[in-house]
Design a protein around this motif. Structure first.
Motif, PDB file in Angstrom:
ATOM      1  N   ASP A 262       0.818  -1.213   0.000  1.00 22.40           N
ATOM      2  CA  ASP A 262       0.000   0.000   0.000  1.00 22.40           C
ATOM      3  C   ASP A 262       0.851   1.262   0.000  1.00 22.40           C
ATOM      4  N   ILE A 263       2.090   1.157   0.455  1.00 23.35           N
ATOM      5  CA  ILE A 263       3.006   2.293   0.462  1.00 23.35           C
ATOM      6  C   ILE A 263       3.811   2.262  -0.830  1.00 23.35           C
ATOM      7  N   ARG A 264       3.835   3.398  -1.534  1.00 26.52           N
ATOM      8  CA  ARG A 264       4.569   3.493  -2.791  1.00 26.52           C
ATOM      9  C   ARG A 264       5.863   4.269  -2.577  1.00 26.52           C
ATOM     10  N   LEU A 265       6.971   3.708  -3.083  1.00 24.96           N
ATOM     11  CA  LEU A 265       8.284   4.331  -2.956  1.00 24.96           C
ATOM     12  C   LEU A 265       8.667   4.958  -4.292  1.00 24.96           C
ATOM     13  N   SER A 266       9.008   6.234  -4.268  1.00 22.26           N
ATOM     14  CA  SER A 266       9.369   6.954  -5.491  1.00 22.26           C
ATOM     15  C   SER A 266      10.741   6.524  -5.985  1.00 22.26           C
ATOM     16  N   LEU A 267      10.860   6.349  -7.297  1.00 19.63           N
ATOM     17  CA  LEU A 267      12.120   5.919  -7.908  1.00 19.63           C
ATOM     18  C   LEU A 267      12.867   7.121  -8.496  1.00 19.63           C
ATOM     19  N   ARG A 268      14.150   7.200  -8.191  1.00 23.94           N
ATOM     20  CA  ARG A 268      15.038   8.237  -8.731  1.00 23.94           C
ATOM     21  C   ARG A 268      14.376   9.621  -8.667  1.00 23.94           C
ATOM     22  N   PRO A 269      14.036  10.075  -7.469  1.00 20.22           N
ATOM     23  CA  PRO A 269      13.240  11.300  -7.361  1.00 20.22           C
ATOM     24  C   PRO A 269      14.047  12.591  -7.283  1.00 20.22           C
ATOM     25  N   TYR A 270      15.379  12.524  -7.288  1.00 19.34           N
ATOM     26  CA  TYR A 270      16.147  13.724  -6.939  1.00 19.34           C
ATOM     27  C   TYR A 270      15.924  14.868  -7.918  1.00 19.34           C
ATOM     28  N   ARG A 271      16.050  14.609  -9.202  1.00 21.90           N
ATOM     29  CA  ARG A 271      16.005  15.713 -10.158  1.00 21.90           C
ATOM     30  C   ARG A 271      14.675  16.470 -10.099  1.00 21.90           C
ATOM     31  N   LYS A 272      13.575  15.736 -10.058  1.00 21.47           N
ATOM     32  CA  LYS A 272      12.267  16.388 -10.028  1.00 21.47           C
ATOM     33  C   LYS A 272      12.035  17.089  -8.685  1.00 21.47           C
ATOM     34  N   THR A 273      12.465  16.455  -7.596  1.00 19.67           N
ATOM     35  CA  THR A 273      12.335  17.099  -6.286  1.00 19.67           C
ATOM     36  C   THR A 273      13.151  18.383  -6.228  1.00 19.67           C
ATOM     37  N   ALA A 274      14.388  18.320  -6.732  1.00 20.60           N
ATOM     38  CA  ALA A 274      15.248  19.500  -6.738  1.00 20.60           C
ATOM     39  C   ALA A 274      14.647  20.620  -7.574  1.00 20.60           C
TER      40      ALA A 274
END
Length: 354
Positions: free
Chosen positions: A61-73
């Protein structure tokens, strides 16, 4: 002030972390702050620009974001926040932490969940290993917000730095006394509401020899197992808050068997509906219920359940009225560490490194 909140826990999850963030964002905006968010769905709402995710092992039920650095930054840079708050220790939280540290941006974190104990319950990984990682994550923050004095003291004893108190509240309008006709089983009705998972220790409740009937309201990875093992127990799913309030009202006792929660918003929700709590005398219940008369805390959970039946529901409601989201949010606001506004406005932010 521009405040950016980053959280790996978000809708469609229904839990105390999500509820705390939603209520805090609402109160911050009422105070005049501009608040933006980074969630697995993208922003605060599903904007069609979320992250690629995969299910968390043992907890899909918990989803883990993949390779999120660029979009988060990119989102952090575009918003140019005065203050950054990282709510969770997941991939998005780690990406935001990295961005802040690269730029000398002050940030705060929150300790919502006893992840080391949860991981240990599922995998038997030694607590020392997971606490070492969690401690490293949080000790880079200017402040680590914990929900109760007991958790603050525990984290300090474990070597966490700059631990401060950020309490919680309850919506006393939605969660309020009223008609008690939602559950049609034999009284007294003992009810658990929350995630159905091994770390919640629900079997300690289901194994009890109690009069009347038992209810488990919620979903989670242990649901099918418990349904098969306890066919006499009534299981229900996840409900909107208004319907959930009807369930709390209909309960004679709200049973909280967890020994690992950091706070337990459901305790306040039940008490706001006038329903007394039965729980163990551990962190969370000790701080929320204590000796207030809002419930009974006892090392024998059956004793707590039976004694709670005698409590005055009007008094239980009054105990809950002492907790408000407005007061909790002022506490949150006071703990934020912001870059001075003039300095912030003069900086050029980019998504990449320095």
């Amino acid at each position: 002030m521009r405040i950016m909140i980053i959280t790996d826990a978000w809708y469609p999850q229904v839990n105390g972390v999500v509820r705390s963030i939603v209520e805090t964002v609402r109160e911050l905006r009422l105070l005049g702050h501009q608040v933006a968010m980074v969630t697995p769905q993208g922003g605060e709402h599903d904007e069609g620009d979320g992250f690629l995710t995969l299910p968390c092992p043992t907890y899909p039920d918990i989803r883990l974001s993949l390779r999120p650095y660029r979009k988060t930054a990119a989102r952090l840079a575009a918003f140019a926040p005065h203050a950054v708050h990282i709510a969770t220790e997941g991939p998005l939280g780690m990406a935001a932490r990295r961005w802040c540290r690269r730029r000398g941006q002050p940030f705060t974190t929150a300790y919502h969940t006893r992840f080391p104990e949860y991981i240990h319950a599922r995998t038997r990984l030694p607590l020392a290993i997971s606490y070492a990682w969690i401690r490293r994550f949080h000790n880079a923050a200017q402040a680590v917000m914990a929900p109760t004095p007991a958790i603050v003291a525990d984290l300090k004893a474990r070597g966490f730095h700059n631990v401060v108190l950020w309490s919680r509240g309850v919506d006393t309008t939605t969660f309020s006394p009223g008609e008690r006709d939602r559950l049609d089983t034999a009284p007294p009705r003992f009810v658990y509401v929350g995630r159905v998972a091994v770390e919640k220790n629900i079997e300690a409740f289901l194994q009890l020899d109690l009069p009347g009937s038992k209810w488990v309201v919620g979903e989670g990875p242990q649901l099918a197992e418990l349904q098969a093992r306890y066919p006499a127990v009534h299981f229900a799913g996840v409900f909107p808050q208004a319907e959930l309030a009807r369930i709390y009202r209909a309960a004679d006792v709200f049973v909280f068997p967890s020994r690992t929660d950091t706070f337990g918003l459901v305790l306040l929700e039940a008490m706001a509906c006038g329903t007394p709590v039965a729980a163990y005398p551990v962190a969370g219940p000790l701080d929320v219920v204590g000796d207030s008369g809002g419930g009974v805390l006892h090392h024998d959970l059956k004793t707590a359940c039976l004694q709670a039946l005698a409590l005055d529901r009007t008094h239980v409601r009054r105990v809950a009225e002492g907790f408000s989201w407005a007061a909790a949010t002022l506490q949150f606001e006071a703990q934020l560490h912001a870059r001075p506004v003039g300095e912030q406005e003069g900086m050029a932010f980019t998504a990449g490194g320095r």
